[in-house]
Design an enzyme around this catalytic site. Structure first.
Site, PDB file in Angstrom:
ATOM      1  N   SER A  42       0.676  -1.208  -0.021  1.00  0.00           N
ATOM      2  CA  SER A  42      -0.041   0.064  -0.058  1.00  0.00           C
ATOM      3  C   SER A  42       0.988   1.335   0.002  1.00  0.00           C
ATOM      4  O   SER A  42       0.840   1.914   0.911  1.00  0.00           O
ATOM      5  CB  SER A  42      -0.871   0.081   1.120  1.00  0.00           C
ATOM      6  OG  SER A  42      -0.064   0.532   2.374  1.00  0.00           O
ATOM      7  N   HIS A 154      -3.472  -5.892   2.899  1.00  0.00           N
ATOM      8  CA  HIS A 154      -2.410  -6.854   3.293  1.00  0.00           C
ATOM      9  C   HIS A 154      -3.109  -8.184   3.660  1.00  0.00           C
ATOM     10  O   HIS A 154      -2.569  -8.974   4.101  1.00  0.00           O
ATOM     11  CB  HIS A 154      -1.721  -6.306   4.546  1.00  0.00           C
ATOM     12  CG  HIS A 154      -0.949  -5.220   4.250  1.00  0.00           C
ATOM     13  ND1 HIS A 154      -0.538  -4.538   5.405  1.00  0.00           N
ATOM     14  CD2 HIS A 154      -0.096  -4.661   3.148  1.00  0.00           C
ATOM     15  CE1 HIS A 154       0.360  -3.500   4.895  1.00  0.00           C
ATOM     16  NE2 HIS A 154       0.268  -3.511   3.608  1.00  0.00           N
ATOM     17  N   GLN A 162      -6.371  -1.554   7.459  1.00  0.00           N
ATOM     18  CA  GLN A 162      -5.248  -2.368   7.230  1.00  0.00           C
ATOM     19  C   GLN A 162      -4.553  -2.872   8.292  1.00  0.00           C
ATOM     20  O   GLN A 162      -4.131  -4.068   8.183  1.00  0.00           O
ATOM     21  CB  GLN A 162      -4.422  -1.231   6.416  1.00  0.00           C
ATOM     22  CG  GLN A 162      -3.254  -2.130   5.794  1.00  0.00           C
ATOM     23  CD  GLN A 162      -2.243  -1.211   5.112  1.00  0.00           C
ATOM     24  OE1 GLN A 162      -2.346  -1.039   3.828  1.00  0.00           O
ATOM     25  NE2 GLN A 162      -1.099  -0.692   5.547  1.00  0.00           N
ATOM     26  N   GLU A 163      -4.422  -2.087   9.437  1.00  0.00           N
ATOM     27  CA  GLU A 163      -3.794  -2.779  10.502  1.00  0.00           C
ATOM     28  C   GLU A 163      -4.141  -2.412  11.911  1.00  0.00           C
ATOM     29  O   GLU A 163      -4.607  -1.213  12.199  1.00  0.00           O
ATOM     30  CB  GLU A 163      -2.156  -2.242  10.521  1.00  0.00           C
ATOM     31  CG  GLU A 163      -1.481  -2.483   9.306  1.00  0.00           C
ATOM     32  CD  GLU A 163      -0.212  -1.741   9.215  1.00  0.00           C
ATOM     33  OE1 GLU A 163       0.382  -1.344  10.384  1.00  0.00           O
ATOM     34  OE2 GLU A 163       0.346  -1.656   8.121  1.00  0.00           O
ATOM     35  N   GLU A 204       1.749  -9.231   7.001  1.00  0.00           N
ATOM     36  CA  GLU A 204       2.374  -9.088   8.307  1.00  0.00           C
ATOM     37  C   GLU A 204       2.495  -9.862   9.535  1.00  0.00           C
ATOM     38  O   GLU A 204       2.700  -9.455  10.606  1.00  0.00           O
ATOM     39  CB  GLU A 204       2.180  -7.612   8.780  1.00  0.00           C
ATOM     40  CG  GLU A 204       2.529  -6.526   7.456  1.00  0.00           C
ATOM     41  CD  GLU A 204       2.608  -4.942   7.702  1.00  0.00           C
ATOM     42  OE1 GLU A 204       1.906  -4.552   8.502  1.00  0.00           O
ATOM     43  OE2 GLU A 204       2.805  -4.264   6.805  1.00  0.00           O
ATOM     44  N   ASP A 241      -3.594   1.566  11.813  1.00  0.00           N
ATOM     45  CA  ASP A 241      -3.123   2.024  10.522  1.00  0.00           C
ATOM     46  C   ASP A 241      -4.216   1.924   9.698  1.00  0.00           C
ATOM     47  O   ASP A 241      -4.532   0.706   9.052  1.00  0.00           O
ATOM     48  CB  ASP A 241      -1.860   1.421  10.082  1.00  0.00           C
ATOM     49  CG  ASP A 241      -1.461   1.962   8.695  1.00  0.00           C
ATOM     50  OD1 ASP A 241      -2.182   3.156   8.232  1.00  0.00           O
ATOM     51  OD2 ASP A 241      -0.540   1.455   8.042  1.00  0.00           O
ATOM     52  N   GLU A 282      -2.493   5.958  12.475  1.00  0.00           N
ATOM     53  CA  GLU A 282      -1.807   6.186  11.238  1.00  0.00           C
ATOM     54  C   GLU A 282      -2.833   6.453   9.900  1.00  0.00           C
ATOM     55  O   GLU A 282      -3.659   5.469   9.767  1.00  0.00           O
ATOM     56  CB  GLU A 282      -0.408   5.123  11.046  1.00  0.00           C
ATOM     57  CG  GLU A 282       0.069   5.088   9.888  1.00  0.00           C
ATOM     58  CD  GLU A 282       0.955   4.122   9.792  1.00  0.00           C
ATOM     59  OE1 GLU A 282       1.213   3.242  10.909  1.00  0.00           O
ATOM     60  OE2 GLU A 282       1.330   3.643   8.706  1.00  0.00           O
ATOM     61  N   ASP A 309       1.963   8.475   7.145  1.00  0.00           N
ATOM     62  CA  ASP A 309       2.825   7.460   6.624  1.00  0.00           C
ATOM     63  C   ASP A 309       2.822   7.853   5.078  1.00  0.00           C
ATOM     64  O   ASP A 309       3.606   8.666   4.649  1.00  0.00           O
ATOM     65  CB  ASP A 309       2.363   6.057   6.717  1.00  0.00           C
ATOM     66  CG  ASP A 309       3.015   4.933   5.879  1.00  0.00           C
ATOM     67  OD1 ASP A 309       3.983   5.355   5.190  1.00  0.00           O
ATOM     68  OD2 ASP A 309       2.511   3.771   5.769  1.00  0.00           O
ATOM     69  N   LYS A 334      10.233   5.027   7.017  1.00  0.00           N
ATOM     70  CA  LYS A 334      10.543   3.920   6.193  1.00  0.00           C
ATOM     71  C   LYS A 334      11.648   4.440   5.356  1.00  0.00           C
ATOM     72  O   LYS A 334      11.378   5.108   4.320  1.00  0.00           O
ATOM     73  CB  LYS A 334       9.412   3.552   5.304  1.00  0.00           C
ATOM     74  CG  LYS A 334       8.149   2.858   5.996  1.00  0.00           C
ATOM     75  CD  LYS A 334       7.161   2.972   5.091  1.00  0.00           C
ATOM     76  CE  LYS A 334       5.996   1.970   5.881  1.00  0.00           C
ATOM     77  NZ  LYS A 334       4.552   2.171   5.121  1.00  0.00           N
ATOM     78  N   HIS A 362       8.975  -1.314   9.455  1.00  0.00           N
ATOM     79  CA  HIS A 362       9.246  -2.325   8.242  1.00  0.00           C
ATOM     80  C   HIS A 362       8.217  -2.000   6.855  1.00  0.00           C
ATOM     81  O   HIS A 362       7.511  -1.067   7.047  1.00  0.00           O
ATOM     82  CB  HIS A 362       8.850  -3.506   8.826  1.00  0.00           C
ATOM     83  CG  HIS A 362       7.352  -3.848   9.169  1.00  0.00           C
ATOM     84  ND1 HIS A 362       6.679  -4.954   9.233  1.00  0.00           N
ATOM     85  CD2 HIS A 362       6.259  -2.741   9.064  1.00  0.00           C
ATOM     86  CE1 HIS A 362       5.414  -4.982   9.560  1.00  0.00           C
ATOM     87  NE2 HIS A 362       5.112  -3.489   9.538  1.00  0.00           N
ATOM     88  N   ARG A 363       8.169  -2.681   5.930  1.00  0.00           N
ATOM     89  CA  ARG A 363       7.206  -2.923   4.762  1.00  0.00           C
ATOM     90  C   ARG A 363       6.293  -4.060   4.879  1.00  0.00           C
ATOM     91  O   ARG A 363       6.897  -5.113   5.758  1.00  0.00           O
ATOM     92  CB  ARG A 363       7.889  -2.599   3.155  1.00  0.00           C
ATOM     93  CG  ARG A 363       8.632  -1.627   3.297  1.00  0.00           C
ATOM     94  CD  ARG A 363       7.937   0.002   3.579  1.00  0.00           C
ATOM     95  NE  ARG A 363       6.814   0.343   2.966  1.00  0.00           N
ATOM     96  CZ  ARG A 363       6.663   1.231   1.967  1.00  0.00           C
ATOM     97  NH1 ARG A 363       7.695   1.867   1.407  1.00  0.00           N
ATOM     98  NH2 ARG A 363       5.527   1.339   1.296  1.00  0.00           N
ATOM     99  N   SER A 364       5.604  -4.094   4.233  1.00  0.00           N
ATOM    100  CA  SER A 364       4.622  -5.513   3.979  1.00  0.00           C
ATOM    101  C   SER A 364       5.297  -6.455   3.340  1.00  0.00           C
ATOM    102  O   SER A 364       5.083  -7.564   3.706  1.00  0.00           O
ATOM    103  CB  SER A 364       3.153  -5.280   3.670  1.00  0.00           C
ATOM    104  OG  SER A 364       3.488  -4.688   2.181  1.00  0.00           O
ATOM    105  N   LYS A 385       7.557  -0.227  14.422  1.00  0.00           N
ATOM    106  CA  LYS A 385       6.233  -1.326  14.161  1.00  0.00           C
ATOM    107  C   LYS A 385       6.761  -2.147  12.951  1.00  0.00           C
ATOM    108  O   LYS A 385       7.485  -1.877  12.097  1.00  0.00           O
ATOM    109  CB  LYS A 385       4.927  -0.743  13.567  1.00  0.00           C
ATOM    110  CG  LYS A 385       5.021  -0.136  12.209  1.00  0.00           C
ATOM    111  CD  LYS A 385       3.627   0.155  11.777  1.00  0.00           C
ATOM    112  CE  LYS A 385       3.402   0.496  10.258  1.00  0.00           C
ATOM    113  NZ  LYS A 385       2.140   0.646   9.774  1.00  0.00           N
TER     114      LYS A 385
HETATM  115  P1  PGA Z   1       3.166  -1.304   3.175  1.00  0.00           P
HETATM  116  O1  PGA Z   1       2.388  -1.109   4.266  1.00  0.00           O
HETATM  117  O2  PGA Z   1       4.445  -1.637   3.548  1.00  0.00           O
HETATM  118  O3  PGA Z   1       2.328  -2.274   2.161  1.00  0.00           O
HETATM  119  O4  PGA Z   1       3.214   0.215   2.273  1.00  0.00           O
HETATM  120  C1  PGA Z   1       2.840  -0.636   5.396  1.00  0.00           C
HETATM  121  C2  PGA Z   1       2.019   0.631   5.974  1.00  0.00           C
HETATM  122  O5  PGA Z   1       1.276   1.167   5.178  1.00  0.00           O
HETATM  123  O6  PGA Z   1       2.466   1.167   7.147  1.00  0.00           O
HETATM  124 ZN    ZN Z   2       0.882   2.870   6.794  1.00  0.00          ZN
END
Ligand code: PGA
Ligand code: ZN
Length: 422
Positions: A42, A154, A162-163, A204, A241, A282, A309, A334, A362-364, A385
Site C-alpha cells: 500500500s 494486506h 489495514q492494521e 504482516e 493504521d 496512522e 505515513d 521507512k 518495516h514494509r509489508s 512497528k
Molecule cells: P506497505 O504498508 O509496506 O504495504 O506500504 C505498511 C504501512 O502502510 O504502514
Molecule cells: Zn501505513
C-alpha cells in the site's frame, strides 16, 4: 580510510515471494556490508520509485535493471569513496539520480547501496550498527507496535482498516513487552478459534479473519488483552493504521458500506477513540487531504498520536508542510520511501525538532534484514512497528532488539507508554 572497493547486487525473494535487490558493499579491508531491500503493497503515491523490469519474468517484478544501476553507474561513482562519509555517498546518489523521486536509478537500488555502506562501516569500526547510526550513547529500546489483525491491502478479508496493532507498552523493558505481546497474540488465536473464525495470517503476520465491523476487531483485541491477564489502557493499547488512501474514492471515504466526508470519518474515529484504548491512528485520512488532517489533529491531537505515513513518505519537504499546517503530531519512517540513509536521518531530525514522534517501520514485503531494529535504537525514537510476533521476517527485527537490549545491559532504557507522550 574505509575505501569502498566494490558494489555487488543480486536478486533475492522478499516475504511475499516477489523479487527484491540485495546489495553488498565491500571495503578495502575485506569487510562486506549487506542490505536486502523491502517493498510495500500500500505505497504512497508520493514515495520514491522502485524500479522493476516490466518483463515477463517474475510477472514484471524483476529487479535486474536496478541491479544494473548498482553495478554500473552507481559503482562507477561510489567505488573509491570512503564509507565513513555517509552523507557524501548519499549526496552522490541523489546527484547521479537527478530526479525528485529516485526514478532514474530506483529507490530500491539507492537504498540498498546507502544502507549497505552504513552496515560495512559499522563492521569496519567494530561497533554495532545502532551505535554507528546513533552515537555511543544510543540506548533507547523502542516500544513494539504489533500488527495482530491484518486487513485492507494486506489480507483477503473484509476489513477496511489495514492494521489493528497491539501496543504492549506496559512492560518494564522491551523483552517484557514482546512477551506480553506474544501472550496476547496467542490468546487472540484461541478466541478466534473458539468463535469459528479464521486463524490464517496476512502479509504482516497478523490474523486475517472476516469480521462484521472494524469495531469488532478492536473488541477482539480488548478481549485478548484481558484474557491474557492484562489491563487494556494500562498494560496494553491499540494502534490503527487505516491506510485511508486505499478506501478513498472521488473525494469520499468508502468505509463499512458508507460514503463519508473527512469530517464524518473523523467523527467515526473520535467515537472509536472514546470507546477503545486507542493510542495512535496512522493514515486516518488520505495522502493529500491536508485540510482533513489539520481538522483531525485539532480534534484528536491532544489525546493520541496521529501518524503520517503515505502523507509524508519520509520526505522532509512534505513533513515541513505538515508541521506548518499542524496536520499531524507524528510520522512513520521507512528508509525505502525516500531512498537514502542521510535523507531518512534528516527527516527524523526535523520531526524531533518540531516535537513530532517518529515510528520506525518495516514494509509489508520484508526480508531477513534487521536494519530497522538498529535504526530504531540508533535514532532513539522509542517506537517501532514490524508486524505481528509471527512470521520470520517480522520476528527477526524483534529478536534483534532483544539481543541489543541484552548487550546494552544496565545502559538500556525503555520509555514504555511515555514514548507516546507529546
Ligand atoms: P506497505 O504498508 O509496506 O504495504 O506500504 C505498511 C504501512 O502502510 O504502514
Ligand atoms: Zn501505513
Amino acid at each position: 580510510m574505509s575505501e569502498i572497493i566494490s558494489l555487488r547486487a543480486i536478486e533475492i525473494l522478499d516475504s511475499r515471494g516477489n523479487p527484491t535487490i540485495e546489495v553488498d558493499c565491500e571495503l578495502e579491508s575485506g569487510v562486506v556490508g549487506i542490505m536486502a531491500v523491502p517493498s510495500g503493497a500500500s505505497k504512497g503515491i508520493h514515495e520514491a520509485i522502485e524500479i522493476r523490469d516490466e518483463e515477463k519474468r517474475y510477472g514484471g517484478k524483476g529487479v535486474n535493471k536496478a541491479i544494473q544501476n548498482v553495478v554500473g553507474q552507481i559503482a562507477e561513482k561510489v567505488v573509491g569513496m570512503d564509507a565513513i562519509n555517509q552523507a557524501e555517498i548519499d549526496n552522490a546518489l541523489i546527484e547521479l539520480d537527478g530526479t525528485p523521486n529516485k526514478s532514474k536509478l530506483g529507490a530500491n537500488a539507492c537504498v540498498g547501496v546507502s544502507l549497505a555502506c552504513a552496515d560495512a562501516q559499522a563492521i569496519e569500526l567494530e561497533i554495532p550498527l545502532y551505535k554507528w547510526l546513533g552515537g555511543v550513547d544510543a540506548c533507547i529500546l523502542p516500544v513494539p507496535m504489533l500488527n495482530i489483525i491484518n486487513g485492507g491491502m494486506h489480507a483477503d478479508n473484509n476489513l477496511d482498516i489495514q492494521e489493528f496493532m497491539l501496543v504492549p507498552a506496559g512492560g518494564k523493558n522491551f523483552k517484557e513487552s514482546i512477551r506480553m505481546g506474544a501472550e496476547i497474540f496467542h490468546t487472540l488465536k484461541k478466541i478466534l478459534k473458539a468463535e469459528g473464525l479464521s486463524t490464517g495470517v496476512g502479509d504482516e503476520g497478523g490474523f486475517a479473519p472476516n469480521l462484521q465491523t472494524n469495531r469488532n476487531a478492536c473488541e477482539l483485541i480488548v478481549r485478548a488483552i484481558e484474557g491474557a491477564g492484562y489491563k487494556p489502557g494500562k498494560d496494553a493499547f491499540i494502534a490503527l493504521d487505516c491506510a485511508a488512501s486505499s478506501f478513498y474514492q472521488d473525494g469520499k471515504y468508502i468505509i463499512e458500506q458508507k460514503s463519508l466526508s473527512s469530517y464524518e470519518l473523523i467523527n467515526l474515529y473520535e467515537d472509536w477513540v472514546n470507546n477503545f484504548p486507542i493510542i495512535s491512528i496512522e493514515d486516518g485520512l488520505e495522502e493529500d487531504d491536508w485540510d482533513g488532517w489539520s481538522e483531525l489533529t485539532k480534534r484528536l491531537g491532544g489525546k493520541i498520536l496521529l501518524v503520517g505515513d503515505d502523507l509524508y513518505v519520509t520526505n522532509v519537504e512534505r513533513l515541513e508542510k505538515g508541521i506548518e499546517l499542524k496536520a499531524s503530531n507524528a510520522i512513520l519512517i521507512k528508509p525505502n520511501q525516500i531512498g537514502t540513509l542521510t535523507e531518512t536521518l534528516k527527516c527524523i531530525e526535523s520531526a524531533k525538532r518540531a516535537g513530532f514522534k517518529c515510528i520506525i517501520s518495516h514494509r509489508s514485503g520484508e526480508t531477513e534484514s534487521t536494519f530497522i531494529s538498529h535504526l530504531a535504537v540508533g535514532s532513539g525514537t522509542g517506537l517501532i512497528k514490524s508486524g505481528a510476533p509471527s512470521r520470520g521476517e517480522r520476528v527477526v527485527k524483534y529478536n534483534e532488539l532483544i539481543r541489543i537490549e541484552e548487550e546494552l545491559g544496565e545502559e538500556a532504557q525503555y520509555l514504555g507508554v511515555d514514548a507516546f507522550k507529546l
